[in-house]
Scaffold this motif. Sequence first.
Motif, PDB file in Angstrom:
ATOM      1  N   GLY A  76       0.782  -1.230   0.000  1.00  0.00           N
ATOM      2  CA  GLY A  76       0.000   0.000   0.000  1.00  0.00           C
ATOM      3  C   GLY A  76       0.811   1.276   0.000  1.00  0.00           C
ATOM      4  O   GLY A  76       0.260   2.342  -0.248  1.00  0.00           O
ATOM      5  N   GLU A  77       2.126   1.200   0.265  1.00  0.00           N
ATOM      6  CA  GLU A  77       2.891   2.445   0.288  1.00  0.00           C
ATOM      7  C   GLU A  77       2.929   3.103  -1.089  1.00  0.00           C
ATOM      8  O   GLU A  77       3.145   4.300  -1.203  1.00  0.00           O
ATOM      9  CB  GLU A  77       4.316   2.212   0.789  1.00  0.00           C
ATOM     10  N   ASN A  78       2.716   2.307  -2.143  1.00  0.00           N
ATOM     11  CA  ASN A  78       2.723   2.853  -3.495  1.00  0.00           C
ATOM     12  C   ASN A  78       1.316   3.095  -4.025  1.00  0.00           C
ATOM     13  O   ASN A  78       1.155   3.428  -5.211  1.00  0.00           O
ATOM     14  CB  ASN A  78       3.469   1.908  -4.435  1.00  0.00           C
TER      15      ASN A  78
ATOM     16  N   GLY B 174      -8.559  -9.271  -2.138  1.00  0.00           N
ATOM     17  CA  GLY B 174      -8.009 -10.140  -1.110  1.00  0.00           C
ATOM     18  C   GLY B 174      -6.496 -10.182  -1.134  1.00  0.00           C
ATOM     19  O   GLY B 174      -5.869 -11.157  -0.702  1.00  0.00           O
ATOM     20  N   ALA B 175      -5.874  -9.081  -1.617  1.00  0.00           N
ATOM     21  CA  ALA B 175      -4.430  -9.070  -1.844  1.00  0.00           C
ATOM     22  C   ALA B 175      -3.617  -8.928  -0.578  1.00  0.00           C
ATOM     23  O   ALA B 175      -2.446  -9.337  -0.549  1.00  0.00           O
ATOM     24  CB  ALA B 175      -4.070  -7.943  -2.819  1.00  0.00           C
ATOM     25  N   VAL B 176      -4.191  -8.337   0.481  1.00  0.00           N
ATOM     26  CA  VAL B 176      -3.380  -7.997   1.652  1.00  0.00           C
ATOM     27  C   VAL B 176      -4.072  -8.372   2.953  1.00  0.00           C
ATOM     28  O   VAL B 176      -5.288  -8.272   3.091  1.00  0.00           O
ATOM     29  CB  VAL B 176      -3.036  -6.486   1.685  1.00  0.00           C
ATOM     30  N   SER B 177      -3.256  -8.783   3.908  1.00  0.00           N
ATOM     31  CA  SER B 177      -3.713  -8.913   5.294  1.00  0.00           C
ATOM     32  C   SER B 177      -3.503  -7.600   6.022  1.00  0.00           C
ATOM     33  O   SER B 177      -4.226  -7.277   6.963  1.00  0.00           O
ATOM     34  CB  SER B 177      -2.945 -10.029   5.995  1.00  0.00           C
ATOM     35  N   HIS B 178      -2.470  -6.835   5.580  1.00  0.00           N
ATOM     36  CA  HIS B 178      -2.105  -5.559   6.189  1.00  0.00           C
ATOM     37  C   HIS B 178      -2.053  -4.484   5.100  1.00  0.00           C
ATOM     38  O   HIS B 178      -1.284  -4.613   4.141  1.00  0.00           O
ATOM     39  CB  HIS B 178      -0.727  -5.634   6.865  1.00  0.00           C
ATOM     40  N   ALA B 179      -2.860  -3.443   5.261  1.00  0.00           N
ATOM     41  CA  ALA B 179      -2.831  -2.311   4.341  1.00  0.00           C
ATOM     42  C   ALA B 179      -1.882  -1.246   4.873  1.00  0.00           C
ATOM     43  O   ALA B 179      -1.849  -0.971   6.075  1.00  0.00           O
ATOM     44  CB  ALA B 179      -4.227  -1.723   4.174  1.00  0.00           C
ATOM     45  N   GLN B 180      -1.106  -0.637   3.957  1.00  0.00           N
ATOM     46  CA  GLN B 180      -0.040   0.277   4.365  1.00  0.00           C
ATOM     47  C   GLN B 180      -0.190   1.666   3.727  1.00  0.00           C
ATOM     48  O   GLN B 180       0.665   2.097   2.938  1.00  0.00           O
ATOM     49  CB  GLN B 180       1.315  -0.315   3.989  1.00  0.00           C
ATOM     50  N   PRO B 181      -1.233   2.399   4.073  1.00  0.00           N
ATOM     51  CA  PRO B 181      -1.336   3.754   3.528  1.00  0.00           C
ATOM     52  C   PRO B 181      -0.190   4.630   4.023  1.00  0.00           C
ATOM     53  O   PRO B 181       0.210   4.554   5.180  1.00  0.00           O
ATOM     54  CB  PRO B 181      -2.683   4.247   4.073  1.00  0.00           C
ATOM     55  N   SER B 182       0.343   5.418   3.125  1.00  0.00           N
ATOM     56  CA  SER B 182       1.402   6.374   3.444  1.00  0.00           C
ATOM     57  C   SER B 182       0.794   7.760   3.352  1.00  0.00           C
ATOM     58  O   SER B 182       0.404   8.204   2.268  1.00  0.00           O
ATOM     59  CB  SER B 182       2.559   6.222   2.451  1.00  0.00           C
TER      60      SER B 182
END
Length: 368
Positions: free
Chosen positions: A246-248, A262-270
């Motif tokens: 999610g950083e990108n 269903g791509a991620v268990s953890h989303a990473q918004p920056s």
Amino acid sequence: MLITKVRAHHIRIPYDAGVASFKQGASAISALEIVMVEVSTDAGITGWDDAFAYVCPRTSYAAIEEMIAPQAQGQEAPDAAGIPAFMEQIQRNLHLFGRYGITMFAISALDIALWDLAAKVEGVPLHRLIGDARRARIPAYASLLRIGKPELIARECETALRQGYKAIKLHETTTSAVFAARQAIGPDIPLMVDMNCPLNGEEAISFAHSCRDAAPMFLEEPVWPPEDFTTLADVRTKGGLNVAAGENACTVHQFRQMMKAGAVSHAQPSVIKVGGITEHLKVVALADELGVRLAPHSPYFGPGFLATLHLMSLRDDASFVEVFSMKRAACLWRGRIDVDADGNVEVPQEPGLGYEPDKAVMEQYRVA
């Protein structure tokens, strides 16, 4: 209260990462390039943020000066309730330049600066403007830069633990690196592995299988391209490990595609890339709706890091704030965002983002 000026400041602060290296592709990153964004008003109140830069600070600088400043200068500064509509209009006005990358980095900077302004007008810290804080200190994990050699990785992990960190993230792509870190830190310290998008789906699944016994909390961005959410979901399903990304990603719309796949268990918004606080809050709401955990991306040194602390203080979810393991020549916040002996970073409690940047540091490290 009118916005009278939007100005960019290019700051370059040297750092020492010891045995590690910091690259963006073939370009070595020899200093922390920070494009500070200053939003001034006729009331004498100033809002701050930074536009994501890394190896392209002049490009981010130009985006602020040429795209963002003309959209915002002369406009009424919105209060907290009005920021989403204000930023929606600016996204619409600038959509022909693209909805991701530099355009959204510049939009993010304005958004956060407006939230800083709105909280200062109300005389409250940013987190209180949004909701009820649940944490006054956020545990930090040491985000190690690329090292390569297992014996050096083990040494740096041990150093980070002595400094108080309670979790470690690697930027490595070999199983020997992952197992060296696990052996150094023991079985109970959370370990994350950021791969920076090097593999195809089959390779990523194989890598996940090969390092499963090292029990990483998640693999971060194992697949190229990062927006191939179908393949990322396949890696998560078949690899047997949690997957983070999610950083990108920019805007809640791309995160919706990611989570629905269903791509991620953890989303990473920056927060300084996704579209600012406004979009970050939308991603948080979506993640909660779909049962996806949050692991915000935050290895920054400007106002975006302060914004991340405020946002993370609203959640009692045991998430860590990301801190690059390096020695900086100077700190814009006079050392107040340093990790304490217990491995935590204190959430600012003063109005707005909480701290004003050190003008002396800005001048000393300003790039003309």
